[in-house]
Design a protein around this motif. Sequence first.
Motif, PDB file in Angstrom:
ATOM      1  N   SER A  80      40.645  38.931  27.306  1.00 59.95           N
ATOM      2  CA  SER A  80      39.657  39.610  28.143  1.00 59.95           C
ATOM      3  C   SER A  80      40.434  40.297  29.285  1.00 59.95           C
ATOM      4  CB  SER A  80      38.632  38.585  28.621  1.00 59.95           C
ATOM      5  OG  SER A  80      37.652  39.174  29.426  1.00 59.95           O
ATOM      6  N   ALA A  83      41.980  39.484  32.125  1.00 59.50           N
ATOM      7  CA  ALA A  83      43.283  38.974  32.571  1.00 59.50           C
ATOM      8  C   ALA A  83      44.330  39.167  31.475  1.00 59.50           C
ATOM      9  CB  ALA A  83      43.174  37.501  32.968  1.00 59.50           C
ATOM     10  N   ASP A 132      42.665  36.228  20.767  1.00 59.74           N
ATOM     11  CA  ASP A 132      41.408  36.218  21.537  1.00 59.74           C
ATOM     12  C   ASP A 132      40.211  35.813  20.683  1.00 59.74           C
ATOM     13  OD1 ASP A 132      39.768  36.565  23.805  1.00 59.74           O
ATOM     14  OD2 ASP A 132      39.174  38.544  23.088  1.00 59.74           O
ATOM     15  N   ALA A 133      39.443  34.881  21.216  1.00 62.28           N
ATOM     16  CA  ALA A 133      38.231  34.413  20.525  1.00 62.28           C
ATOM     17  C   ALA A 133      37.026  35.298  20.833  1.00 62.28           C
ATOM     18  CB  ALA A 133      37.940  32.970  20.928  1.00 62.28           C
ATOM     19  N   LYS A 150      35.065  35.686  23.573  1.00 69.95           N
ATOM     20  CA  LYS A 150      33.884  35.148  24.272  1.00 69.95           C
ATOM     21  C   LYS A 150      34.107  35.117  25.781  1.00 69.95           C
ATOM     22  CE  LYS A 150      31.468  32.716  20.770  1.00 69.95           C
ATOM     23  NZ  LYS A 150      31.347  31.488  20.021  1.00 69.95           N
ATOM     24  N   CYS A 158      33.322  35.087  29.751  1.00 69.88           N
ATOM     25  CA  CYS A 158      32.258  34.325  30.423  1.00 69.88           C
ATOM     26  C   CYS A 158      31.091  35.202  30.867  1.00 69.88           C
ATOM     27  CB  CYS A 158      32.841  33.599  31.628  1.00 69.88           C
ATOM     28  SG  CYS A 158      33.504  34.743  32.870  1.00 69.88           S
ATOM     29  N   HIS A 185      29.689  44.609  38.258  1.00 71.42           N
ATOM     30  CA  HIS A 185      29.798  45.373  39.508  1.00 71.42           C
ATOM     31  C   HIS A 185      31.033  44.972  40.306  1.00 71.42           C
ATOM     32  CE1 HIS A 185      25.923  47.386  39.225  1.00 71.42           C
ATOM     33  NE2 HIS A 185      25.494  46.273  38.660  1.00 71.42           N
ATOM     34  N   ALA A 203      43.159  30.024  19.462  1.00 72.79           N
ATOM     35  CA  ALA A 203      44.404  29.251  19.526  1.00 72.79           C
ATOM     36  C   ALA A 203      43.994  27.792  19.676  1.00 72.79           C
ATOM     37  CB  ALA A 203      45.242  29.702  20.708  1.00 72.79           C
ATOM     38  N   THR A 223      42.837  32.243  29.527  1.00 74.01           N
ATOM     39  CA  THR A 223      41.789  31.626  28.712  1.00 74.01           C
ATOM     40  C   THR A 223      40.437  31.461  29.397  1.00 74.01           C
ATOM     41  OG1 THR A 223      42.966  29.617  29.364  1.00 74.01           O
ATOM     42  CG2 THR A 223      43.268  30.357  27.099  1.00 74.01           C
ATOM     43  N   HIS A 249      26.223  40.708  41.884  1.00 72.77           N
ATOM     44  CA  HIS A 249      24.827  41.017  41.543  1.00 72.77           C
ATOM     45  C   HIS A 249      23.887  41.086  42.737  1.00 72.77           C
ATOM     46  CE1 HIS A 249      26.328  40.192  37.553  1.00 72.77           C
ATOM     47  NE2 HIS A 249      26.704  38.997  37.960  1.00 72.77           N
ATOM     48  N   ASP A 280      40.390  33.692  35.553  1.00 73.93           N
ATOM     49  CA  ASP A 280      39.478  32.634  36.024  1.00 73.93           C
ATOM     50  C   ASP A 280      40.039  31.222  35.881  1.00 73.93           C
ATOM     51  OD1 ASP A 280      37.592  34.532  36.578  1.00 73.93           O
ATOM     52  OD2 ASP A 280      36.045  33.714  35.268  1.00 73.93           O
ATOM     53  N   SER A 324      36.648  37.082  39.644  1.00 77.24           N
ATOM     54  CA  SER A 324      36.144  38.456  39.605  1.00 77.24           C
ATOM     55  C   SER A 324      36.987  39.238  38.607  1.00 77.24           C
ATOM     56  CB  SER A 324      36.185  39.134  40.986  1.00 77.24           C
ATOM     57  OG  SER A 324      37.492  39.521  41.299  1.00 77.24           O
ATOM     58  N   VAL A 325      36.427  40.337  38.134  1.00 81.49           N
ATOM     59  CA  VAL A 325      37.178  41.177  37.197  1.00 81.49           C
ATOM     60  C   VAL A 325      38.432  41.701  37.895  1.00 81.49           C
ATOM     61  CG1 VAL A 325      37.095  43.313  35.841  1.00 81.49           C
ATOM     62  CG2 VAL A 325      35.111  41.787  35.880  1.00 81.49           C
TER      63      VAL A 325
HETATM   64  C1  LIG Z   1      27.428  35.755  34.339  1.00 85.52           C
HETATM   65  C2  LIG Z   1      28.654  36.323  35.003  1.00 85.52           C
HETATM   66  C3  LIG Z   1      28.592  37.576  35.583  1.00 85.52           C
HETATM   67  C4  LIG Z   1      29.712  38.110  36.215  1.00 85.52           C
HETATM   68  N1  LIG Z   1      29.631  39.341  36.804  1.00 85.52           N
HETATM   69  C5  LIG Z   1      30.711  39.850  37.398  1.00 85.52           C
HETATM   70  C6  LIG Z   1      30.655  41.129  38.034  1.00 85.52           C
HETATM   71  O1  LIG Z   1      29.610  41.785  38.057  1.00 85.52           O
HETATM   72  N2  LIG Z   1      31.775  41.585  38.645  1.00 85.52           N
HETATM   73  C7  LIG Z   1      32.944  40.884  38.672  1.00 85.52           C
HETATM   74  O2  LIG Z   1      33.925  41.362  39.228  1.00 85.52           O
HETATM   75  N3  LIG Z   1      33.021  39.677  38.067  1.00 85.52           N
HETATM   76  C8  LIG Z   1      31.951  39.153  37.435  1.00 85.52           C
HETATM   77  N4  LIG Z   1      32.025  37.934  36.858  1.00 85.52           N
HETATM   78  C9  LIG Z   1      33.322  37.235  36.829  1.00 85.52           C
HETATM   79  C10 LIG Z   1      34.184  37.824  35.698  1.00 85.52           C
HETATM   80  O3  LIG Z   1      33.418  37.934  34.532  1.00 85.52           O
HETATM   81  C11 LIG Z   1      35.392  36.923  35.457  1.00 85.52           C
HETATM   82  O4  LIG Z   1      36.107  36.759  36.675  1.00 85.52           O
HETATM   83  C12 LIG Z   1      36.305  37.537  34.388  1.00 85.52           C
HETATM   84  O5  LIG Z   1      35.628  37.647  33.164  1.00 85.52           O
HETATM   85  C13 LIG Z   1      37.549  36.673  34.212  1.00 85.52           C
HETATM   86  O6  LIG Z   1      38.364  37.245  33.237  1.00 85.52           O
HETATM   87  P1  LIG Z   1      39.305  36.304  32.366  1.00 85.52           P
HETATM   88  O7  LIG Z   1      40.055  37.232  31.465  1.00 85.52           O
HETATM   89  O8  LIG Z   1      40.072  35.381  33.238  1.00 85.52           O
HETATM   90  O9  LIG Z   1      38.325  35.349  31.535  1.00 85.52           O
HETATM   91  P2  LIG Z   1      37.143  35.712  30.517  1.00 85.52           P
HETATM   92  O10 LIG Z   1      36.662  37.094  30.758  1.00 85.52           O
HETATM   93  O11 LIG Z   1      36.168  34.616  30.572  1.00 85.52           O
HETATM   94  O12 LIG Z   1      37.855  35.726  29.105  1.00 85.52           O
HETATM   95  C14 LIG Z   1      38.561  34.626  28.565  1.00 85.52           C
HETATM   96  C15 LIG Z   1      38.872  34.995  27.123  1.00 85.52           C
HETATM   97  O13 LIG Z   1      39.748  34.000  26.569  1.00 85.52           O
HETATM   98  C16 LIG Z   1      39.266  33.666  25.291  1.00 85.52           C
HETATM   99  N5  LIG Z   1      39.758  32.323  24.970  1.00 85.52           N
HETATM  100  C17 LIG Z   1      39.603  31.169  25.654  1.00 85.52           C
HETATM  101  N6  LIG Z   1      40.223  30.158  25.042  1.00 85.52           N
HETATM  102  C18 LIG Z   1      40.773  30.687  23.928  1.00 85.52           C
HETATM  103  C19 LIG Z   1      41.532  30.144  22.863  1.00 85.52           C
HETATM  104  N7  LIG Z   1      41.863  28.839  22.822  1.00 85.52           N
HETATM  105  N8  LIG Z   1      41.943  30.961  21.861  1.00 85.52           N
HETATM  106  C20 LIG Z   1      41.634  32.288  21.889  1.00 85.52           C
HETATM  107  N9  LIG Z   1      40.911  32.853  22.882  1.00 85.52           N
HETATM  108  C21 LIG Z   1      40.484  32.062  23.877  1.00 85.52           C
HETATM  109  C22 LIG Z   1      37.747  33.750  25.425  1.00 85.52           C
HETATM  110  O14 LIG Z   1      37.121  33.834  24.144  1.00 85.52           O
HETATM  111  C23 LIG Z   1      37.622  35.021  26.260  1.00 85.52           C
HETATM  112  O15 LIG Z   1      37.606  36.181  25.434  1.00 85.52           O
HETATM  113  C24 LIG Z   1      30.922  37.373  36.234  1.00 85.52           C
HETATM  114  C25 LIG Z   1      30.976  36.112  35.637  1.00 85.52           C
HETATM  115  C26 LIG Z   1      29.860  35.583  35.035  1.00 85.52           C
HETATM  116  C27 LIG Z   1      29.935  34.227  34.416  1.00 85.52           C
END
Ligand SMILES: Cc1cc2nc3c(=O)[nH]c(=O)nc-3n(C[C@H](O)[C@H](O)[C@H](O)COP(=O)(O)OP(=O)(O)OC[C@H]3O[C@@H](n4cnc5c(N)ncnc54)[C@H](O)[C@@H]3O)c2cc1C
Length: 300
Positions: free
Chosen positions: A14, A16, A35-36, A38, A40, A48, A82, A111, A138, A270, A276-277
Amino acid sequence: MKTKNFDVIIIGGSYAGLSAALALGRSLRKVLVIDAGKPCNRQTPHSHNFLTQDGSTPKQIAEIAKNQILNYKNVVFYNGIATGAKKINSDFEVNTDKQMVFTAKKLILATGIKDLFPNIKGFKECWGISVVHCPYCHGYEIRNQKTALIANGDHAMHLLGLIQNLGNQVTITTHGKAKFTEEQQSKLEQHQIEVIEKEIAEINHHNGFVESIRFSDNSIVSYQSAYTVVPFEQNTQIPKLLGCEINEQGYIKVDAMQKTNITGVYACGDNSSMRSVATAVYTGNIAGVVANKELVNDEF
Ligand SMILES: Cc1cc2nc3c(=O)[nH]c(=O)nc-3n(C[C@H](O)[C@H](O)[C@H](O)COP(=O)(O)OP(=O)(O)OC[C@H]3O[C@@H](n4cnc5c(N)ncnc54)[C@H](O)[C@@H]3O)c2cc1C
């Protein structure tokens, strides 16, 4: 089946993980992103507070990133989970759900985390749509609404402070006995914030948009939205399997360079930082750059 070695494996593709992949792809590193699929925020209709993409869907932001990264042929993607990872000498071996085994010199954990929802009917369906956790993400969209703050004690006070200037008509619903200090209590009185201590039985909604809350005594109060704080856990056991230290709040411990306590393992997004994104993209970029620098140090 064993495949040839990668320079870096990134678990999680995703924001990160993609950000780390971009930095490494541009450095001509052989990179595998597992990547799975999914993230959050997948249920939220619009994301936003991220420059140039304010109001885009979560999927659009990730798709633009992935399409740009696909231009770097040295980065490849594996859609799946993974399931395990171990360090063998200075390298890493990663197993997947489809019995694949990949090896690499460095490992980046991107992850994310898993939100743990309370046992309230309708909560999950409204999550990210009209039951939200973050005013920066939001708050503007639900400003001026009649809003329940489903939280207690310090968590409730923290969120309440953040939404004070957004014009919401807020009631705190503690979903059980209120736990406020005397000081907090008098602050609530001073600002005329009503506190409902009853257990919540159900959030009534239409397509994820809150209409009312039904309490355990069957009383119903209408609301248009809710803020809440939910606990979380790491999405995967892999950090623990590798021996990564986890801090008291449940995040993977990293230094300013996104390095974990395990040499050659980095964490970003995260799973290790504020949510945050923008933060995920920032920390992912640092993890990618630092992994590349440490490969350079090993080779040159
Ligand atoms: C409901 C909600 C609304 C949000 N709205 C906003 C917003 O408007 N603006 C903003 O800035 N932030 C928002 N956020 C926060 C933002 O979504 C997160 O900070 C951001 O998604 C984090 O990115 P990440 O890559 O760390 O994790 P994630 O986006 O959660 O992605 C993690 C990825 O790792 C994969 N993964 C995990 N374990 C494994 C494994 N063992 N094998 C393979 N793949 C795996 C998952 O399937 C997923 O694809 C929101 C969060 C939530 C919950």
